[in-house]
Motif scaffolding. Structure first.
Motif, PDB file in Angstrom:
ATOM      1  N   ILE A  39       1.306   6.870  -6.785  1.00  0.00           N
ATOM      2  CA  ILE A  39       0.204   7.790  -7.084  1.00  0.00           C
ATOM      3  C   ILE A  39       0.669   9.223  -6.871  1.00  0.00           C
ATOM      4  N   ARG A  40       1.353   9.488  -5.777  1.00  0.00           N
ATOM      5  CA  ARG A  40       1.855  10.837  -5.483  1.00  0.00           C
ATOM      6  C   ARG A  40       2.797  11.315  -6.592  1.00  0.00           C
ATOM      7  N   GLY A  74      -0.339  14.693  -3.026  1.00  0.00           N
ATOM      8  CA  GLY A  74      -0.197  13.747  -1.927  1.00  0.00           C
ATOM      9  C   GLY A  74      -1.445  12.951  -1.584  1.00  0.00           C
ATOM     10  N   GLY A  75      -2.520  13.168  -2.301  1.00  0.00           N
ATOM     11  CA  GLY A  75      -3.752  12.424  -2.027  1.00  0.00           C
ATOM     12  C   GLY A  75      -3.622  10.969  -2.447  1.00  0.00           C
ATOM     13  N   ASN A  76      -4.640  10.193  -2.192  1.00  0.00           N
ATOM     14  CA  ASN A  76      -4.574   8.763  -2.509  1.00  0.00           C
ATOM     15  C   ASN A  76      -5.350   8.406  -3.783  1.00  0.00           C
ATOM     16  N   SER A 102       3.795  14.681 -11.320  1.00  0.00           N
ATOM     17  CA  SER A 102       4.237  14.759 -12.719  1.00  0.00           C
ATOM     18  C   SER A 102       3.128  15.307 -13.600  1.00  0.00           C
ATOM     19  N   TYR A 103       1.922  14.831 -13.386  1.00  0.00           N
ATOM     20  CA  TYR A 103       0.769  15.283 -14.163  1.00  0.00           C
ATOM     21  C   TYR A 103       0.529  16.775 -13.951  1.00  0.00           C
ATOM     22  N   LEU A 104       0.541  17.226 -12.718  1.00  0.00           N
ATOM     23  CA  LEU A 104       0.311  18.645 -12.442  1.00  0.00           C
ATOM     24  C   LEU A 104       1.394  19.528 -13.055  1.00  0.00           C
ATOM     25  N   MET A 105       2.633  19.086 -12.963  1.00  0.00           N
ATOM     26  CA  MET A 105       3.732  19.865 -13.531  1.00  0.00           C
ATOM     27  C   MET A 105       3.620  19.932 -15.056  1.00  0.00           C
ATOM     28  N   LEU A 106       3.305  18.811 -15.680  1.00  0.00           N
ATOM     29  CA  LEU A 106       3.121  18.780 -17.124  1.00  0.00           C
ATOM     30  C   LEU A 106       1.937  19.650 -17.530  1.00  0.00           C
ATOM     31  N   ALA A 107       0.831  19.512 -16.831  1.00  0.00           N
ATOM     32  CA  ALA A 107      -0.363  20.295 -17.144  1.00  0.00           C
ATOM     33  C   ALA A 107      -0.072  21.785 -17.035  1.00  0.00           C
ATOM     34  N   ALA A 160       0.818  -1.218   0.000  1.00  0.00           N
ATOM     35  CA  ALA A 160       0.000   0.000   0.000  1.00  0.00           C
ATOM     36  C   ALA A 160       0.852   1.267   0.000  1.00  0.00           C
ATOM     37  N   ASP A 161       1.947   1.274   0.762  1.00  0.00           N
ATOM     38  CA  ASP A 161       2.810   2.457   0.805  1.00  0.00           C
ATOM     39  C   ASP A 161       3.460   2.727  -0.548  1.00  0.00           C
ATOM     40  N   GLN A 162       3.863   1.664  -1.236  1.00  0.00           N
ATOM     41  CA  GLN A 162       4.468   1.822  -2.555  1.00  0.00           C
ATOM     42  C   GLN A 162       3.447   2.352  -3.560  1.00  0.00           C
ATOM     43  N   ILE A 163       2.239   1.862  -3.478  1.00  0.00           N
ATOM     44  CA  ILE A 163       1.186   2.320  -4.382  1.00  0.00           C
ATOM     45  C   ILE A 163       0.901   3.802  -4.147  1.00  0.00           C
TER      46      ILE A 163
END
Length: 107
Positions: free
Chosen positions: A10-11, A59-61, A16-21, A3-6
């Motif tokens: 996700i984080r 940092g959300g899940n 990455s998505y936010l920075m690209l967007a 779960a921690d790795q997942i």
């Protein structure tokens, strides 16, 4: 994967998505709206996020991005199932046209 790795994955994907967007929106807003499939309001919000806000949101899940191609026809065109590589460009163009139409419907 535990779960921690997942959650870490996700984080990382979210950040990455936010920075690209944000980069896409600041570079070419019209192209960004199409490529990201977001509204003007969402693009404005993303463009004005501070690094601290992006870290907090990332940092959300839950993944922030999602597949826009929930249509079997678009997936078939993108993956060229059952088609020769000569038709690959035409298939991708057709898929882009379908997705552009859906972006206009959402706007």
């Amino acid at each position: 994967m535990n779960a921690d790795q997942i959650l870490a994955e996700i984080r990382e994907a979210n950040l990455s998505y936010l920075m690209l967007a944000q980069s896409l929106i600041r570079t070419d807003r019209e192209q960004a709206l199409y490529r990201l499939g977001v509204s003007e309001e969402t693009a404005t919000l993303i463009a004005t996020l501070t690094p601290a806000q992006m870290m907090k949101i990332a940092g959300g899940n839950t993944l922030l991005c999602r597949f826009r191609m929930d249509d079997d026809i678009v997936w078939s065109l993108l993956t060229s199932h059952g088609k020769s590589s000569a038709n690959d460009g035409v298939s991708r163009l057709h898929a882009s046209i379908l997705m552009a139409g859906r972006h206009q419907e959402a706007a």
